[in-house]
Design a protein around this motif. Sequence first.
Motif, PDB file in Angstrom:
ATOM      1  N   GLU A 112     113.986 -31.683  69.255  1.00 52.38           N
ATOM      2  CA  GLU A 112     115.482 -31.821  69.814  1.00 52.38           C
ATOM      3  C   GLU A 112     116.250 -32.813  68.660  1.00 52.38           C
ATOM      4  O   GLU A 112     117.011 -33.674  69.069  1.00 52.38           O
ATOM      5  CB  GLU A 112     115.704 -32.239  71.075  1.00 52.38           C
ATOM      6  CG  GLU A 112     115.203 -31.298  71.911  1.00 52.38           C
ATOM      7  CD  GLU A 112     115.406 -31.618  73.331  1.00 52.38           C
ATOM      8  OE1 GLU A 112     115.556 -32.910  73.804  1.00 52.38           O
ATOM      9  OE2 GLU A 112     115.783 -30.826  74.067  1.00 52.38           O
ATOM     10  N   VAL A 113     115.978 -32.457  67.466  1.00 54.89           N
ATOM     11  CA  VAL A 113     116.878 -33.360  66.353  1.00 54.89           C
ATOM     12  C   VAL A 113     117.697 -32.308  65.275  1.00 54.89           C
ATOM     13  O   VAL A 113     117.298 -31.285  65.269  1.00 54.89           O
ATOM     14  CB  VAL A 113     115.721 -34.090  65.421  1.00 54.89           C
ATOM     15  CG1 VAL A 113     114.916 -35.112  66.238  1.00 54.89           C
ATOM     16  CG2 VAL A 113     114.656 -33.054  64.827  1.00 54.89           C
ATOM     17  N   VAL A 114     118.769 -32.995  64.965  1.00 52.19           N
ATOM     18  CA  VAL A 114     119.592 -32.197  64.052  1.00 52.19           C
ATOM     19  C   VAL A 114     120.243 -33.285  62.983  1.00 52.19           C
ATOM     20  O   VAL A 114     120.011 -34.354  62.893  1.00 52.19           O
ATOM     21  CB  VAL A 114     120.726 -31.892  64.717  1.00 52.19           C
ATOM     22  CG1 VAL A 114     120.347 -30.757  66.121  1.00 52.19           C
ATOM     23  CG2 VAL A 114     121.643 -32.926  65.313  1.00 52.19           C
ATOM     24  N   PRO A 115     120.517 -32.854  61.680  1.00 48.21           N
ATOM     25  CA  PRO A 115     121.068 -33.586  60.704  1.00 48.21           C
ATOM     26  C   PRO A 115     122.151 -34.386  61.157  1.00 48.21           C
ATOM     27  O   PRO A 115     122.737 -34.222  61.986  1.00 48.21           O
ATOM     28  CB  PRO A 115     121.374 -32.355  59.698  1.00 48.21           C
ATOM     29  CG  PRO A 115     120.675 -31.208  59.949  1.00 48.21           C
ATOM     30  CD  PRO A 115     120.654 -31.215  61.396  1.00 48.21           C
ATOM     31  N   ALA A 116     122.031 -35.633  60.580  1.00 51.00           N
ATOM     32  CA  ALA A 116     123.072 -36.621  60.950  1.00 51.00           C
ATOM     33  C   ALA A 116     124.650 -36.010  60.591  1.00 51.00           C
ATOM     34  O   ALA A 116     124.816 -35.457  59.488  1.00 51.00           O
ATOM     35  CB  ALA A 116     122.914 -37.903  60.609  1.00 51.00           C
TER      36      ALA A 116
END
Length: 517
Positions: A511-515
Motif C-alpha cells: 500500500e505505497v505510492v510515489p510521494a
Amino acid sequence: MTQQITLERRWQETDVTPERSASAQNNNGTSAARGDKLCAADHGDKVQNVEEKPKVELKKKVTLLRGISIIIGTIIGAGIFISPKGILSHSGSVGMSLIVWIACGVLSLFGALCYAELGTCIKKSGGHYTYIMEAFGPQMAFIRLWSDLIAIRPAGMAVISLAFGQYILEPLFMPCHIPPMAVKLATAIGITSVMYLNSMSVTWTARIQIVLTISKLLAIALIIVPGLYQLFKGETQNFENAFVMSNVKLSGMPLAFYSGMYAYAGWFYLNFVTEEVTNPEKTVPLAICISMAIVTACYVLANVAYYTVMTAEELLDSDAVAVTFAEKLFGKFSIVVPLFVALSCFGSMNGCIFALSRMFYVASREGQLPSVLSMIHIRKNTPLAAVLIMYPMTMLQLFVGDIYSLLNFMSFLRWLFIGVVVLGLIYLRYKKPDLPRPFKVPLFIPVIFCLTCFFMVFLSLYSDPFNTGIGFVISLTGLPAYYILLHFNRRPQWIQRTFDSINRSLQILLEVVPADQ
C-alpha cells in the motif's frame, strides 16, 4: 473493498515510471488534485465541494530535540558499557587513554562539522550516498550503496542486535550461561520490533528514540555520578603515575585512535534524514554540536569514573566494564546494568534503521534501486519498503553468516568513504563556489579530518592486508553490479516485464505510492 478500489485508483494515477507519472500530470493539468470532487445541486444552484486528501510524503517531523536524540542514540551503543579497554591497551597508560578519548571526540566533532556544512548546502537526505553522488557522480555513489546494502549495514545491525539479545536475557539467566540460540531468538524479536516501529509511525519512532536516549544517558549518569563521588572522596590512587611512558608505544597509538573513532561513529546519521528536519540550516549544525559535546563529556567522565573504582589491570581483565564497576559499588543492584545496556543497544538499532531507510529511499529516487523503495505508505507516511529492505539480509547474517569476520573486512571501508565524502566537500568548494552555504567551516577542519580518515585506512592496509583486501574485493563487486543492473540495455523484455510486475505487486501489497511533489 473501498480501500482496495482507492489504492487501485492511486496506482493508475501514479505509476512507478516517471514517464507515466509525467504524462498523467500533463493530461490532468495538475498532480495535486487527488481528492474527489463532489458536486451537488440545491434549488437549481450547483455547489462544488472539493475534499482534498492529505499529501503522501515524508513530513518534517525531526525537531532539534529529536535530531539530538538521533545522533546521541546511535553513537552511544554498547561500547562504553562493555569494552573501553581497547583504547587503554593500545595507549599504554591511564592518562594517555583519557587524552585519546578527548582527541577522538574533537576529531569526530571536526567530521560532524564538515557534515553540517554539507547538510545545509545540499538539502537532500541520504548522507554519504547523496554527498558522493553530488561530488563524484553516480558510479562512486553506487559502490558505496552496494557495500552498505549487501554487507556493512546488515552486519552492523546484526552485531548491535546480538548485544541487545545478550544483555536483555542476562538478568534471566544469571549466573548461568545463556544458550546461543536463545540469544539469536531474542535478537530476532528485537530486530523485528524495530522494523515494525519504523514502518508504522515516524512520530512514534522519534518519540521512542528520545525516551531511549534519555535512558542511556541515565545509565551513564549511574556510572559518572558515583565515580566522581569516589573521586571527590579522595579515591585517586589509580590516577597516580597516570602518564608513565614506560608502557606507551607509538606504534599502538594509531590503533588506539582507530578504536576511539569507532566508538564515536554515528555523528553523521542526522544527515541521512535532512529532508525531514525542520529548519535544517539551523537545526543540523546545532544538533550536531550539542550532541558531540554531550557524547564527548559522557565518554571521558565515564572512563574517569571507571578508574576511580578499578585499576588499569582490572579494567583490561573485565569483559564488561560497566558490570564490573556496578558489582564493586552497587552489589546486587548491578543487575540493572544489563537492562540499561540492552535499552542502549535498542536505541542504536532504532536510530540506525530510521536513518538508513532514508538512504535507500533516496537511492531509489535517483534510479539506482527499485522504484518501490522510494514510495510512501498511503496512511502512515513512512517509507515502508525502504525500511524493510534490510530485514531479510540482517536475519540471514544473524543465523547463518560470520558477522564478526565480515565486520573486520568492512570496518575500514567506513572511514574510506567518509574520507571521500569530506574530500568531496573540499572539491565542491572549488567546483561549485557559488553554492549557498549557510554554515561554512574553516578549510583546515575538513583537511585535518580527511587526512585522519585516510591515515586510518592506510593503517588497516598495513596491519591486516588480507582482511582489508577481502573488503576491497567485496566493495569492488559494485562495479559489475552497476553496469549489469543499471546499464544493461539489452535486457530481454520478459525479464523487464517480470521486474515491473514484481514492482507493481509489491506496491499494491505494501500500500505505497510515489510521494506527492
